[in-house]
Design an enzyme around this catalytic site. Structure first.
Site, PDB file in Angstrom:
ATOM      1  N   ARG A  54       0.593  -1.115  -0.027  1.00 23.35           N
ATOM      2  CA  ARG A  54      -0.105  -0.038   0.072  1.00 23.35           C
ATOM      3  C   ARG A  54       0.885   1.280  -0.041  1.00 23.35           C
ATOM      4  O   ARG A  54       0.459   2.401  -1.003  1.00 23.35           O
ATOM      5  CB  ARG A  54      -0.871   0.159   1.327  1.00 23.35           C
ATOM      6  CG  ARG A  54      -2.250  -0.685   1.100  1.00 23.35           C
ATOM      7  CD  ARG A  54      -2.446  -1.287   2.407  1.00 23.35           C
ATOM      8  NE  ARG A  54      -1.582  -2.408   2.663  1.00 23.35           N
ATOM      9  CZ  ARG A  54      -1.768  -3.659   2.062  1.00 23.35           C
ATOM     10  NH1 ARG A  54      -2.643  -4.076   1.449  1.00 23.35           N
ATOM     11  NH2 ARG A  54      -0.599  -4.486   2.491  1.00 23.35           N
ATOM     12  N   THR A  55       1.690   1.473   0.917  1.00 23.58           N
ATOM     13  CA  THR A  55       2.407   2.642   0.883  1.00 23.58           C
ATOM     14  C   THR A  55       3.488   3.017  -0.165  1.00 23.58           C
ATOM     15  O   THR A  55       3.308   3.921  -0.683  1.00 23.58           O
ATOM     16  CB  THR A  55       3.625   2.456   2.208  1.00 23.58           C
ATOM     17  OG1 THR A  55       2.542   2.112   3.519  1.00 23.58           O
ATOM     18  CG2 THR A  55       3.990   4.087   2.459  1.00 23.58           C
ATOM     19  N   LYS A  83      26.281  -2.924  -1.258  1.00 29.84           N
ATOM     20  CA  LYS A  83      27.928  -2.736  -1.322  1.00 29.84           C
ATOM     21  C   LYS A  83      28.433  -2.165   0.053  1.00 29.84           C
ATOM     22  O   LYS A  83      29.460  -1.890  -0.102  1.00 29.84           O
ATOM     23  CB  LYS A  83      28.257  -2.054  -2.538  1.00 29.84           C
ATOM     24  CG  LYS A  83      27.959  -2.671  -3.892  1.00 29.84           C
ATOM     25  CD  LYS A  83      28.287  -1.887  -5.107  1.00 29.84           C
ATOM     26  CE  LYS A  83      27.334  -1.898  -6.191  1.00 29.84           C
ATOM     27  NZ  LYS A  83      27.578  -0.817  -7.108  1.00 29.84           N
ATOM     28  N   ARG A 104      11.105   3.849   3.751  1.00 31.64           N
ATOM     29  CA  ARG A 104      10.760   3.026   4.728  1.00 31.64           C
ATOM     30  C   ARG A 104      11.967   2.204   5.091  1.00 31.64           C
ATOM     31  O   ARG A 104      12.847   1.871   4.122  1.00 31.64           O
ATOM     32  CB  ARG A 104       9.515   2.010   4.404  1.00 31.64           C
ATOM     33  CG  ARG A 104       9.445   0.787   4.987  1.00 31.64           C
ATOM     34  CD  ARG A 104       8.285  -0.010   4.661  1.00 31.64           C
ATOM     35  NE  ARG A 104       7.003   0.736   4.972  1.00 31.64           N
ATOM     36  CZ  ARG A 104       5.718   0.188   4.838  1.00 31.64           C
ATOM     37  NH1 ARG A 104       5.734  -1.119   4.474  1.00 31.64           N
ATOM     38  NH2 ARG A 104       4.883   0.699   5.056  1.00 31.64           N
ATOM     39  N   HIS A 132       4.538   5.624  11.590  1.00 26.09           N
ATOM     40  CA  HIS A 132       4.238   5.597  10.315  1.00 26.09           C
ATOM     41  C   HIS A 132       3.140   6.577  10.113  1.00 26.09           C
ATOM     42  O   HIS A 132       1.785   6.204   9.917  1.00 26.09           O
ATOM     43  CB  HIS A 132       3.464   4.181  10.045  1.00 26.09           C
ATOM     44  CG  HIS A 132       3.153   3.852   8.669  1.00 26.09           C
ATOM     45  ND1 HIS A 132       3.415   4.732   7.713  1.00 26.09           N
ATOM     46  CD2 HIS A 132       2.986   2.477   8.047  1.00 26.09           C
ATOM     47  CE1 HIS A 132       2.899   4.119   6.383  1.00 26.09           C
ATOM     48  NE2 HIS A 132       2.767   2.759   6.724  1.00 26.09           N
TER      49      HIS A 132
HETATM   50  N1   CP Z   1      -0.180  -0.151   5.603  1.00 25.24           N
HETATM   51  C1   CP Z   1       0.916  -0.370   5.270  1.00 25.24           C
HETATM   52  O1   CP Z   1       1.777   0.145   5.472  1.00 25.24           O
HETATM   53  O2   CP Z   1       0.813  -1.233   4.197  1.00 25.24           O
HETATM   54  P1   CP Z   1       2.241  -1.715   3.366  1.00 25.24           P
HETATM   55  O3   CP Z   1       3.085  -2.611   4.291  1.00 25.24           O
HETATM   56  O4   CP Z   1       1.632  -2.717   2.390  1.00 25.24           O
HETATM   57  O5   CP Z   1       2.723  -0.452   2.963  1.00 25.24           O
END
Ligand code: CP
Length: 307
Positions: A54-55, A83, A104, A132
């Site tokens: 999703r993100t 590396k 992320r 998040h």
């Molecule tokens: N909700 C969420 O962060 O989903 P993903 O890990 O798929 O990005």
């Protein structure tokens, strides 16, 4: 003024600044075509050191729907990280090519460190079990679409409240609003971290309960925020197996909820929400996923100073 800023933690922006983002997101939902060329000539970089559906996809779709372009990696071993390149050198290099970046990372605080080396806006797309913030934008936009505002509501959080970074960010955000109450439903081992309980919830004087059963509390909730037990954050598999199925929401349990209690989940789900709940109109987690794209469009526009 949000132009040029980074979003690493929900406390980085004021209520008024978040309001600007949500107002723009609502406008984008009403008339997406109006914004379809707003980011022409701009490039978004996505640096995903951990898996995501999703993100990453919603950020990429957001930039493409704004007329911009995307670069990035979804697997760090396909970059010079393999590396031995440091995050500092990677992000400084990416800044040579992009106007805004999304990161992320499995290590808590990694996006905050990276942000110190650049001047372009950086967005935290999840750092370990910590925060998040753009999932929180997604959650709040969904709450506003369903109930008009976030104030004066009872929020149930259920599952892995210890490692669930989406829970930490959402609690941090909601704690700034009047009349909210939290019901924290989890096994004792997976309760919210102490810094969330002491420095956020208690410090802000938010009424809350920590409980180990779902059914007795469902009737008082306006939202039930389900979460997956975060297998990847456990130190041993035995604990994960013992705790993973403790809370499963199914249609029988939905009978305890009010007719206007909405079910949210950041996704991905494993089996904590039975698929037979999906057809219930109170199940809003796929709407939530779609809202993630709209609110990320608004965030990109604000941080780039375009709106
Ligand atoms: N909700 C969420 O962060 O989903 P993903 O890990 O798929 O990005």
């Amino acid at each position: 003024m949000l132009a040029g800023r980074s979003l690493i933690d929900p406390s980085d922006f004021t209520r008024e600044e978040f309001r600007e983002i949500f107002d723009l997101a609502h406008q984008i939902i009403s008339n997406p075509e109006k914004y379809s060329k707003s980011c022409e000539g701009k490039i978004l970089a996505t640096l995903f050191y951990e898996p995501s559906t999703r993100t990453r996809f919603s950020f990429e779709a957001a930039m493409l729907r704004l007329g911009g372009k995307i670069i990035g990696f979804s697997e760090p071993n396909s970059s010079s990280t393999a590396k031995g390149e440091s995050i500092a050198d990677t992000i400084r290099t990416i800044e040579c090519y992009a106007d805004i970046a999304v990161m992320r990372h499995p290590k808590e605080g990694a996006p905050r460190v990276a942000d110190q080396y650049i001047t372009m806006p950086l967005i935290n797309a999840g750092d370990g079990g910590h925060q998040h913030p753009t999932q929180t934008l997604t959650d709040i936009l969904t709450i506003e679409c369903l109930k008009g505002n976030v104030e004066n509501k009872v929020y149930g959080f259920c599952g892995d409240l210890k490692f669930g970074r989406t829970v930490h960010s959402l609690i941090k955000f909601l704690s700034n609003y009047e009349g909210v109450k939290f019901v924290l439903i989890s096994p004792e081992e997976l309760r919210v971290p102490e810094y969330i309980r002491e420095e956020v919830i208690k410090k802000k004087g938010i009424p809350f309960e920590e409980v180990e059963k779902m059914e007795p509390y469902m009737g008082e909730l306006d939202f039930l925020y389900m979460t997956r037990v975060q297998k990847e954050r456990f130190f041993n598999e035995e604990d994960y197996i013992r705790l993973k199925d403790r809370f499963i929401l199914d249609i029988d349990k939905m009978k305890y909820a009010k007719q206007d209690t909405y079910i949210l989940h950041p996704l991905p789900r494993v089996n904590e929400i039975s698929t037979d709940v999906d057809a219930d109109p109170r199940a809003q987690y796929f709407v939530q996923a779609k809202n993630g794209m709209f609110v990320r469009m608004a965030l990109i526009l604000k941080l780039l100073g375009i709106y």
